[in-house]
Design a protein around this motif. Sequence first.
Motif, PDB file in Angstrom:
ATOM      1  N   GLU A   1      14.715  -2.298  23.128  1.00 49.56           N
ATOM      2  CA  GLU A   1      15.141  -3.586  23.625  1.00 49.56           C
ATOM      3  C   GLU A   1      15.682  -4.432  22.121  1.00 49.56           C
ATOM      4  O   GLU A   1      14.666  -4.276  21.087  1.00 49.56           O
ATOM      5  CB  GLU A   1      14.177  -4.536  24.004  1.00 49.56           C
ATOM      6  N   GLN A   2      16.907  -4.569  21.933  1.00 53.17           N
ATOM      7  CA  GLN A   2      17.073  -5.235  20.594  1.00 53.17           C
ATOM      8  C   GLN A   2      16.795  -6.480  20.348  1.00 53.17           C
ATOM      9  O   GLN A   2      16.551  -6.772  19.268  1.00 53.17           O
ATOM     10  CB  GLN A   2      18.801  -5.357  20.824  1.00 53.17           C
ATOM     11  N   SER A   3      16.068  -7.451  21.505  1.00 51.04           N
ATOM     12  CA  SER A   3      15.536  -8.555  20.878  1.00 51.04           C
ATOM     13  C   SER A   3      14.228  -8.265  20.266  1.00 51.04           C
ATOM     14  O   SER A   3      13.497  -7.817  21.446  1.00 51.04           O
ATOM     15  CB  SER A   3      15.456  -9.330  22.313  1.00 51.04           C
ATOM     16  N   GLY A   4      13.991  -8.220  19.258  1.00 51.72           N
ATOM     17  CA  GLY A   4      12.642  -7.916  18.857  1.00 51.72           C
ATOM     18  C   GLY A   4      12.451  -6.541  18.280  1.00 51.72           C
ATOM     19  O   GLY A   4      11.390  -5.958  17.782  1.00 51.72           O
ATOM     20  N   ASP A   5      13.538  -5.625  18.557  1.00 57.78           N
ATOM     21  CA  ASP A   5      13.490  -4.403  18.016  1.00 57.78           C
ATOM     22  C   ASP A   5      12.449  -3.653  18.667  1.00 57.78           C
ATOM     23  O   ASP A   5      11.670  -3.085  17.936  1.00 57.78           O
ATOM     24  CB  ASP A   5      13.583  -4.232  16.533  1.00 57.78           C
ATOM     25  N   LYS A   6      12.154  -3.453  19.851  1.00 57.80           N
ATOM     26  CA  LYS A   6      11.153  -3.157  20.657  1.00 57.80           C
ATOM     27  C   LYS A   6      11.487  -1.729  21.074  1.00 57.80           C
ATOM     28  O   LYS A   6      12.578  -1.295  21.612  1.00 57.80           O
ATOM     29  CB  LYS A   6      10.770  -3.886  21.635  1.00 57.80           C
TER      30      LYS A   6
ATOM     31  N   SER B   1       2.333   2.282  29.809  1.00 58.19           N
ATOM     32  CA  SER B   1       3.381   2.079  29.089  1.00 58.19           C
ATOM     33  C   SER B   1       2.996   1.364  27.739  1.00 58.19           C
ATOM     34  O   SER B   1       2.241   0.668  27.663  1.00 58.19           O
ATOM     35  CB  SER B   1       4.412   0.988  29.788  1.00 58.19           C
ATOM     36  N   VAL B   2       3.692   1.818  26.468  1.00 56.64           N
ATOM     37  CA  VAL B   2       3.378   1.604  25.230  1.00 56.64           C
ATOM     38  C   VAL B   2       4.639   1.024  24.764  1.00 56.64           C
ATOM     39  O   VAL B   2       5.569   1.516  24.648  1.00 56.64           O
ATOM     40  CB  VAL B   2       2.735   2.746  24.514  1.00 56.64           C
ATOM     41  N   THR B   3       4.621  -0.142  24.024  1.00 52.21           N
ATOM     42  CA  THR B   3       5.560  -0.759  23.491  1.00 52.21           C
ATOM     43  C   THR B   3       5.353  -1.083  21.986  1.00 52.21           C
ATOM     44  O   THR B   3       4.229  -1.576  21.706  1.00 52.21           O
ATOM     45  CB  THR B   3       5.968  -2.072  24.129  1.00 52.21           C
ATOM     46  N   ILE B   4       6.218  -0.880  20.848  1.00 52.30           N
ATOM     47  CA  ILE B   4       5.873  -1.174  19.830  1.00 52.30           C
ATOM     48  C   ILE B   4       7.025  -2.096  19.130  1.00 52.30           C
ATOM     49  O   ILE B   4       8.301  -1.917  19.435  1.00 52.30           O
ATOM     50  CB  ILE B   4       5.858  -0.122  18.714  1.00 52.30           C
ATOM     51  N   SER B   5       6.872  -2.904  18.341  1.00 51.84           N
ATOM     52  CA  SER B   5       7.763  -3.785  17.501  1.00 51.84           C
ATOM     53  C   SER B   5       8.521  -3.017  16.220  1.00 51.84           C
ATOM     54  O   SER B   5       7.362  -2.718  15.660  1.00 51.84           O
ATOM     55  CB  SER B   5       7.605  -5.362  17.468  1.00 51.84           C
ATOM     56  N   ARG B   6       9.488  -3.001  15.894  1.00 51.48           N
ATOM     57  CA  ARG B   6      10.043  -2.489  14.628  1.00 51.48           C
ATOM     58  C   ARG B   6      10.907  -3.309  13.946  1.00 51.48           C
ATOM     59  O   ARG B   6      12.023  -3.023  13.645  1.00 51.48           O
ATOM     60  CB  ARG B   6      10.605  -0.978  15.054  1.00 51.48           C
ATOM     61  N   PRO B   7      10.574  -4.480  13.278  1.00 48.94           N
ATOM     62  CA  PRO B   7      11.206  -5.516  12.715  1.00 48.94           C
ATOM     63  C   PRO B   7      11.834  -4.808  11.346  1.00 48.94           C
ATOM     64  O   PRO B   7      12.914  -5.389  11.056  1.00 48.94           O
ATOM     65  CB  PRO B   7      10.393  -6.470  12.189  1.00 48.94           C
ATOM     66  N   GLU B   8      11.520  -3.789  10.803  1.00 50.67           N
ATOM     67  CA  GLU B   8      12.256  -3.042   9.611  1.00 50.67           C
ATOM     68  C   GLU B   8      13.382  -2.288  10.052  1.00 50.67           C
ATOM     69  O   GLU B   8      14.159  -2.057   9.313  1.00 50.67           O
ATOM     70  CB  GLU B   8      11.094  -2.102   8.949  1.00 50.67           C
TER      71      GLU B   8
ATOM     72  N   ALA C   1      22.127  -1.665  12.980  1.00 50.86           N
ATOM     73  CA  ALA C   1      21.739  -0.377  12.866  1.00 50.86           C
ATOM     74  C   ALA C   1      21.932   0.334  14.199  1.00 50.86           C
ATOM     75  O   ALA C   1      21.455  -0.333  15.180  1.00 50.86           O
ATOM     76  CB  ALA C   1      20.476  -0.029  12.248  1.00 50.86           C
ATOM     77  N   ASP C   2      22.646   1.387  14.414  1.00 46.27           N
ATOM     78  CA  ASP C   2      22.470   2.383  15.664  1.00 46.27           C
ATOM     79  C   ASP C   2      20.993   2.762  15.704  1.00 46.27           C
ATOM     80  O   ASP C   2      20.244   3.272  14.737  1.00 46.27           O
ATOM     81  CB  ASP C   2      23.315   3.415  15.698  1.00 46.27           C
TER      82      ASP C   2
END
Length: 118
Positions: free
Chosen positions: A37-42, A79-86, A91-92
């Motif tokens: 998910e591009q919103s929040g880079d999840k 279901s497991v979700t992580i946010s990756r703001p870095e 970026a693709d």
Amino acid sequence: MILTPAASFAGTSQFAKYQSFQGNCTGANYEAWAYFEQSGDKVTATDMCVDGHSAVTKWKAGNLGDPKLLWASGGAGDSVTISRPEIPEGADVFIKACIGEFGSKTVIDCTEWKVGVA
């Protein structure tokens, strides 16, 4: 000389579904789902099947480093979700939906790469 404005990156989300067409997870019941998910880079991994395997999302941003693994090992419905703001804007982001064995950290099989944009 023609000047054009700098590109702006709105980002695109991407979804991948793994299905082996074996066992009790046929038809619309995929074994594993992977989602960027591009919103929040999840990044999300979801186990959709009682099949004895964990769902795994294999993902990486751009051409940097090796793919990372996100495990949903709690059984069907986990279901497991992580946010990756870095992840750099624009970026693709490559994802695969996979199944695997959590105990040995072995990935058994995956979809092809799907591409989203951060």
